[in-house]
Design a protein around this motif. Structure first.
Motif, PDB file in Angstrom:
ATOM      1  N   ASP A  16       0.844  -1.185   0.000  1.00 13.98           N
ATOM      2  CA  ASP A  16       0.000   0.000   0.000  1.00 13.98           C
ATOM      3  C   ASP A  16       0.880   1.236   0.000  1.00 13.98           C
ATOM      4  OD1 ASP A  16      -2.384  -1.383  -0.021  1.00 13.98           O
ATOM      5  OD2 ASP A  16      -2.573  -1.400   2.161  1.00 13.98           O
ATOM      6  N   ASP A  17       0.511   2.219  -0.804  1.00  9.22           N
ATOM      7  CA  ASP A  17       1.310   3.422  -0.999  1.00  9.22           C
ATOM      8  C   ASP A  17       1.630   4.147   0.300  1.00  9.22           C
ATOM      9  OD1 ASP A  17       2.581   5.405  -2.678  1.00  9.22           O
ATOM     10  OD2 ASP A  17       0.884   6.697  -2.165  1.00  9.22           O
ATOM     11  N   PHE A  18       0.697   4.227   1.230  1.00 10.95           N
ATOM     12  CA  PHE A  18       0.932   5.006   2.442  1.00 10.95           C
ATOM     13  C   PHE A  18       1.915   4.344   3.390  1.00 10.95           C
ATOM     14  CE2 PHE A  18      -1.624   2.639   5.477  1.00 10.95           C
ATOM     15  CZ  PHE A  18      -2.570   2.019   4.688  1.00 10.95           C
ATOM     16  N   LEU A  19       2.283   3.099   3.167  1.00  7.41           N
ATOM     17  CA  LEU A  19       3.269   2.436   4.016  1.00  7.41           C
ATOM     18  C   LEU A  19       4.692   2.558   3.472  1.00  7.41           C
ATOM     19  CD1 LEU A  19       1.379  -0.818   5.035  1.00  7.41           C
ATOM     20  CD2 LEU A  19       1.734   1.247   6.381  1.00  7.41           C
ATOM     21  N   LYS A  20       4.823   2.931   2.213  1.00  7.62           N
ATOM     22  CA  LYS A  20       6.149   3.025   1.603  1.00  7.62           C
ATOM     23  C   LYS A  20       6.820   4.341   1.962  1.00  7.62           C
ATOM     24  CE  LYS A  20       4.944   0.270  -2.439  1.00  7.62           C
ATOM     25  NZ  LYS A  20       4.738   0.285  -3.887  1.00  7.62           N
ATOM     26  N   LEU A  21       8.125   4.263   2.194  1.00  2.98           N
ATOM     27  CA  LEU A  21       8.892   5.478   2.406  1.00  2.98           C
ATOM     28  C   LEU A  21       9.189   6.113   1.050  1.00  2.98           C
ATOM     29  CD1 LEU A  21      11.538   4.497   5.100  1.00  2.98           C
ATOM     30  CD2 LEU A  21       9.604   6.034   5.374  1.00  2.98           C
ATOM     31  N   ARG A  22       8.969   7.417   0.943  1.00  2.40           N
ATOM     32  CA  ARG A  22       9.361   8.153  -0.258  1.00  2.40           C
ATOM     33  C   ARG A  22      10.820   8.554  -0.104  1.00  2.40           C
ATOM     34  NH1 ARG A  22       4.247  11.235   0.750  1.00  2.40           N
ATOM     35  NH2 ARG A  22       2.677  10.223  -0.512  1.00  2.40           N
ATOM     36  N   LYS A  23      11.480   8.857  -1.192  1.00  8.12           N
ATOM     37  CA  LYS A  23      12.861   9.301  -1.148  1.00  8.12           C
ATOM     38  C   LYS A  23      12.964  10.522  -0.240  1.00  8.12           C
ATOM     39  CE  LYS A  23      16.720  10.740  -3.941  1.00  8.12           C
ATOM     40  NZ  LYS A  23      17.237  11.043  -5.263  1.00  8.12           N
ATOM     41  N   GLY A  24      13.886  10.461   0.717  1.00  3.48           N
ATOM     42  CA  GLY A  24      14.092  11.561   1.648  1.00  3.48           C
ATOM     43  C   GLY A  24      13.328  11.442   2.952  1.00  3.48           C
ATOM     44  N   GLU A  25      12.433  10.444   3.093  1.00  3.81           N
ATOM     45  CA  GLU A  25      11.670  10.293   4.321  1.00  3.81           C
ATOM     46  C   GLU A  25      12.463   9.499   5.358  1.00  3.81           C
ATOM     47  OE1 GLU A  25       7.073  10.780   3.065  1.00  3.81           O
ATOM     48  OE2 GLU A  25       7.828   8.732   3.037  1.00  3.81           O
ATOM     49  N   VAL A  26      12.199   9.764   6.614  1.00  4.62           N
ATOM     50  CA  VAL A  26      12.912   9.124   7.712  1.00  4.62           C
ATOM     51  C   VAL A  26      11.895   8.558   8.695  1.00  4.62           C
ATOM     52  CG1 VAL A  26      14.529   9.489   9.626  1.00  4.62           C
ATOM     53  CG2 VAL A  26      14.822  10.766   7.483  1.00  4.62           C
ATOM     54  N   ALA A  27      12.103   7.303   9.083  1.00  7.99           N
ATOM     55  CA  ALA A  27      11.232   6.644  10.072  1.00  7.99           C
ATOM     56  C   ALA A  27      12.064   6.282  11.294  1.00  7.99           C
ATOM     57  CB  ALA A  27      10.613   5.390   9.468  1.00  7.99           C
ATOM     58  N   VAL A  28      11.402   6.222  12.452  1.00  9.25           N
ATOM     59  CA  VAL A  28      12.059   5.825  13.699  1.00  9.25           C
ATOM     60  C   VAL A  28      11.245   4.729  14.361  1.00  9.25           C
ATOM     61  CG1 VAL A  28      13.066   8.110  14.082  1.00  9.25           C
ATOM     62  CG2 VAL A  28      10.853   7.546  15.102  1.00  9.25           C
ATOM     63  N   ALA A  29      11.846   4.053  15.304  1.00  9.54           N
ATOM     64  CA  ALA A  29      11.118   3.039  16.078  1.00  9.54           C
ATOM     65  C   ALA A  29      10.273   3.759  17.130  1.00  9.54           C
ATOM     66  CB  ALA A  29      12.097   2.086  16.757  1.00  9.54           C
TER      67      ALA A  29
END
Length: 179
Positions: A16-29
């Motif tokens: 699903d599109d909303f779960l994918k990281l776009r280029k430049g996005e940052v996720a944390v735990a």
């Protein structure tokens, strides 16, 4: 394909599109434990079944949506029929909660999550000022919602322009005055 569960246990595909990281996005735990609990007081019924169908913001649609309040909370609506607008707080239960930097599709530049109105946030609480069309029993009919069908409702408050409106607020991402 990796399967993830939403907060309510519904299957959500990692494709699903909303779960994918776009280029430049940052996720944390996220933290391991929650600090609080809450009640969903109802559900928001909208015509939108996918994120692509949802309006980007609450002013992009004139669809009349229904707030289905849990019947136990119906007495709490007493007196609300005299206001023209309500503040709705709702839980975006089908989004990421780990993004700290995002790249909005419509903007294309990195922004910190707290500088955006994106549903992807540590606590996916959304707020809308909606026009109250009518109340029938435990159902409110409103215009000005931007969420998927069956989104959990957290709270309803009357909107008072005298206290809620901030006329001197700068619109959008404009430079702050005096800087």
């Amino acid at each position: 394909m990796i399967e993830r569960k939403s907060n309510k246990g519904a299957d959500v595909s990692a494709d699903d599109d909303f779960l994918k990281l776009r280029k430049g996005e940052v996720a944390v735990a996220p933290p391991k434990e929650f600090d609080a609990s809450l009640y969903f007081i109802g559900r928001i019924r909208t015509p939108w079944q996918s994120r692509a169908q949802c309006p980007k913001n609450t002013r992009e649609s004139d669809a009349i949506c229904t707030i289905e309040l849990d019947p136990r909370w119906t007495p709490a609506l007493k007196g609300l029929e005299i206001v023209t607008h309500v503040l709705l707080l709702y839980w975006m239960d089908r989004t990421r909660r780990d993004l700290v930097v995002q790249v909005p599709r419509h903007y294309g530049e990195q922004r910190g999550t707290f500088a955006l109105r994106s549903p992807a946030r540590p606590n996916p609480i959304a707020v809308s000022v909606a026009c109250l069309v009518r109340i029938e029993g435990n159902a409110l009919y409103v215009v000005g919602i931007d969420c998927l069908d069956n989104t959990p409702l957290l709270d309803i408050k009357p909107y008072f322009a005298s206290t809620d409106s901030v006329p001197e607020a700068v619109v959008g991402w404009h430079a702050r005055r005096g800087e």
